[in-house]
Scaffold this motif. Structure first.
Motif, short mmCIF file in Angstrom:
data_model
loop_
_atom_site.label_atom_id
_atom_site.label_comp_id
_atom_site.label_asym_id
_atom_site.label_seq_id
_atom_site.Cartn_x
_atom_site.Cartn_y
_atom_site.Cartn_z
N THR A 174 20.40 68.51 -62.83
CA THR A 174 21.03 68.74 -64.12
C THR A 174 20.00 69.13 -65.18
OG1 THR A 174 22.82 67.20 -63.62
CG2 THR A 174 22.43 67.70 -65.94
N THR A 175 20.26 70.25 -65.84
CA THR A 175 19.39 70.72 -66.91
C THR A 175 19.55 69.86 -68.15
OG1 THR A 175 19.47 73.00 -66.08
CG2 THR A 175 18.83 72.69 -68.39
N ALA A 176 18.45 69.39 -68.68
CA ALA A 176 18.46 68.62 -69.92
C ALA A 176 18.36 69.59 -71.10
CB ALA A 176 17.29 67.65 -69.95
N SER B 234 16.35 61.32 -68.64
CA SER B 234 15.03 60.82 -68.30
C SER B 234 13.99 61.86 -68.69
CB SER B 234 14.94 60.57 -66.79
OG SER B 234 14.88 61.82 -66.09
N PRO B 235 12.70 61.52 -68.61
CA PRO B 235 11.68 62.57 -68.71
C PRO B 235 11.94 63.65 -67.67
CG PRO B 235 10.66 60.41 -68.87
CD PRO B 235 12.10 60.17 -68.51
N ILE B 236 11.44 64.84 -67.92
CA ILE B 236 11.68 65.98 -67.03
C ILE B 236 11.09 65.71 -65.65
CG2 ILE B 236 11.13 68.43 -66.65
CD1 ILE B 236 11.16 68.70 -69.74
N VAL B 237 11.90 66.02 -64.62
CA VAL B 237 11.46 65.79 -63.24
C VAL B 237 11.26 67.09 -62.45
CG1 VAL B 237 12.58 63.54 -63.17
CG2 VAL B 237 13.83 65.54 -62.34
N PHE B 238 11.72 68.21 -63.03
CA PHE B 238 11.55 69.51 -62.36
C PHE B 238 11.82 70.61 -63.38
CE2 PHE B 238 12.48 73.11 -59.60
CZ PHE B 238 11.53 72.96 -58.61
N VAL B 239 11.21 71.77 -63.16
CA VAL B 239 11.45 72.92 -64.03
C VAL B 239 11.83 74.11 -63.16
CG1 VAL B 239 10.46 74.53 -65.69
CG2 VAL B 239 9.81 72.11 -65.77
N SER B 240 12.99 74.71 -63.46
CA SER B 240 13.45 75.87 -62.69
C SER B 240 14.05 76.89 -63.65
CB SER B 240 14.48 75.44 -61.63
OG SER B 240 14.79 76.51 -60.76
N GLY B 241 14.76 77.87 -63.10
CA GLY B 241 15.42 78.89 -63.90
C GLY B 241 16.35 79.71 -63.04
N TYR C 198 14.97 69.88 -65.51
CA TYR C 198 15.89 68.87 -64.97
C TYR C 198 15.52 67.47 -65.42
CZ TYR C 198 17.28 72.35 -61.38
OH TYR C 198 17.74 73.46 -60.72
N GLY C 199 16.55 66.64 -65.59
CA GLY C 199 16.35 65.22 -65.84
C GLY C 199 17.47 64.42 -65.22
N LEU C 200 17.26 63.11 -65.04
CA LEU C 200 18.32 62.22 -64.59
C LEU C 200 19.13 61.81 -65.81
CD1 LEU C 200 16.26 59.81 -62.29
CD2 LEU C 200 17.23 62.05 -61.71
N MET C 201 20.44 61.78 -65.67
CA MET C 201 21.30 61.40 -66.80
C MET C 201 21.64 59.91 -66.77
SD MET C 201 24.18 64.34 -67.49
CE MET C 201 24.87 64.34 -65.84
N TYR C 202 21.73 59.33 -67.99
CA TYR C 202 22.27 57.98 -68.15
C TYR C 202 22.96 57.94 -69.51
CZ TYR C 202 17.92 57.30 -70.81
OH TYR C 202 16.88 57.43 -71.71
N ARG C 203 23.59 56.82 -69.85
CA ARG C 203 24.40 56.81 -71.07
C ARG C 203 23.56 56.81 -72.35
NH1 ARG C 203 27.39 54.35 -67.47
NH2 ARG C 203 26.45 52.28 -67.67
N ARG C 204 24.09 57.46 -73.37
CA ARG C 204 23.46 57.50 -74.68
C ARG C 204 23.56 56.15 -75.38
NH1 ARG C 204 22.64 61.49 -78.41
NH2 ARG C 204 23.80 60.21 -79.89
N ASP C 205 22.77 56.03 -76.45
CA ASP C 205 22.85 54.86 -77.34
C ASP C 205 22.66 53.55 -76.58
OD1 ASP C 205 23.43 56.62 -79.50
OD2 ASP C 205 25.54 56.66 -78.88
N ASP C 206 21.70 53.55 -75.68
CA ASP C 206 21.38 52.37 -74.87
C ASP C 206 19.86 52.21 -74.89
OD1 ASP C 206 21.09 50.37 -73.02
OD2 ASP C 206 22.43 51.27 -71.52
N PRO C 207 19.30 51.65 -75.99
CA PRO C 207 17.84 51.62 -76.15
C PRO C 207 17.12 50.83 -75.07
CG PRO C 207 18.95 50.30 -77.85
CD PRO C 207 20.00 51.10 -77.18
N GLN C 208 17.72 49.77 -74.54
CA GLN C 208 17.04 49.02 -73.49
C GLN C 208 16.92 49.85 -72.22
OE1 GLN C 208 19.08 45.28 -73.02
NE2 GLN C 208 18.21 44.42 -74.88
N MET C 209 17.98 50.55 -71.84
CA MET C 209 17.93 51.40 -70.65
C MET C 209 16.98 52.56 -70.89
SD MET C 209 19.00 51.71 -67.57
CE MET C 209 19.23 52.92 -66.26
#
Length: 299
Positions: A113-115, A126-133, A233-244
């Protein structure tokens, strides 16, 4: 390594908690609270995003992004003081993946998934884990060498991807009279090309190479043209969750500093896949720089 990840998480996310008389586990919120209460984490996966997230010959989710998600789950378990957390699986498509995370059906999305800023309004990355196009896949011998050759032709894209938007934008900008044909996933889009229903398939270059490696058809198809988009690319998780967010970031910093990100990259991009082939795709300079910055804590 995971102990280091947990220590970093405590430093970043638990400092405020340490100043109170309450134990950190009693102050958990969001995804970590949910994981503590259920003893499980739901990972969203893709079925044909090779080598990031796809099904093994035994029907199990595997891949580079799956590996990274499992490492985050290990860090979550350690943060919760548990030996393990149960992993539950949820299959998603490009069209359903963002809703799955935003709605709480999935806790992490492990795919390709593109961030970008638009998606960042609904989910966190998440931080970027891959770069493509975006590039084009065509049959060998095809007259299509560039997006400029697509006038009057049909192009398959996977619905809900940045590639679909990139192709629509290019067609409008350069006034190319092409026809886009959408498919539910990358395998279905590739099938459209294989059956002759379209003249090209447009998606991220690395995914095209992954499909060819899995299907053993490199001699029949060619990845062609210039890059038509930039897709980190980055891994997705829910917004507004500072601990995660703190846990994810510090876990990735620990993985980068330990060299584990580089080792996982080599596992999936430089060595043999379960299909028996290798992508033989060295890490590009952009991703090397990103990993170096993560390791230094400056990303």
């Amino acid at each position: 390594m995971l102990a280091l990840s947990f220590a970093l998480w405590l430093a970043a996310a638990g400092a405020a908690l340490a100043q109170t008389d309450e134990a950190p586990l009693q102050r958990l919120e969001g995804t970590l609270r949910k994981a503590r209460e259920t003893g499980a984490v739901t990972l969203a996966y893709r079925e044909s995003s090779i080598p990031f997230s796809y099904l093994s010959p035994r029907g199990e989710p595997i891949g580079y992004s799956i590996d990274l998600c499992r490492l985050v789950v290990d860090a979550m378990a350690e943060a919760l003081g548990r030996a393990t957390l149960e992993v539950r699986w949820l299959a998603v498509t490009p069209e359903t993946r963002i809703d799955a995370v935003a709605s709480g059906k999935a806790d992490l999305e492990c795919g390709s998934t593109t961030a970008n800023l638009e998606r960042g309004k609904r989910v966190a990355f998440s931080p970027i884990v891959f770069v493509s196009g975006t590039k084009l896949l065509v049959r060998r011998g095809s007259p299509v060498k560039s997006f400029r050759d697509l006038g009057g032709r049909k192009v398959a894209v996977t619905a809900g991807t940045t590639n679909e938007k990139a192709m629509r934008d290019l067609a409008a900008r350069f006034r190319i009279a092409l026809t886009l044909v959408t498919a539910a996933d990358h395998a279905a889009a590739f099938a459209l090309l294989a059956s002759g229903q379209v003249d090209a398939f447009a998606t991220d270059e690395v995914l095209l190479h992954g499909l060819l490696a899995q299907t053993h058809q490199r001699d029949q198809y060619a990845v062609t043209g210039e890059f038509l988009s930039y897709d980190p690319y980055g891994l997705m998780y829910r917004r507004d969750d500072p601990q995660m967010a703190a846990l994810v970031r510090t876990t990735f910093q620990a993985l980068a500093a330990d060299g584990e990100l580089e080792r996982r990259y080599k596992r999936w991009f430089m060595r043999k896949l379960p299909t028996g082939e290798s992508l033989d795709l060295p890490m590009n300079p952009q991703l090397e720089t990103i990993f170096e910055a993560l390791a230094a804590g400056t990303e």
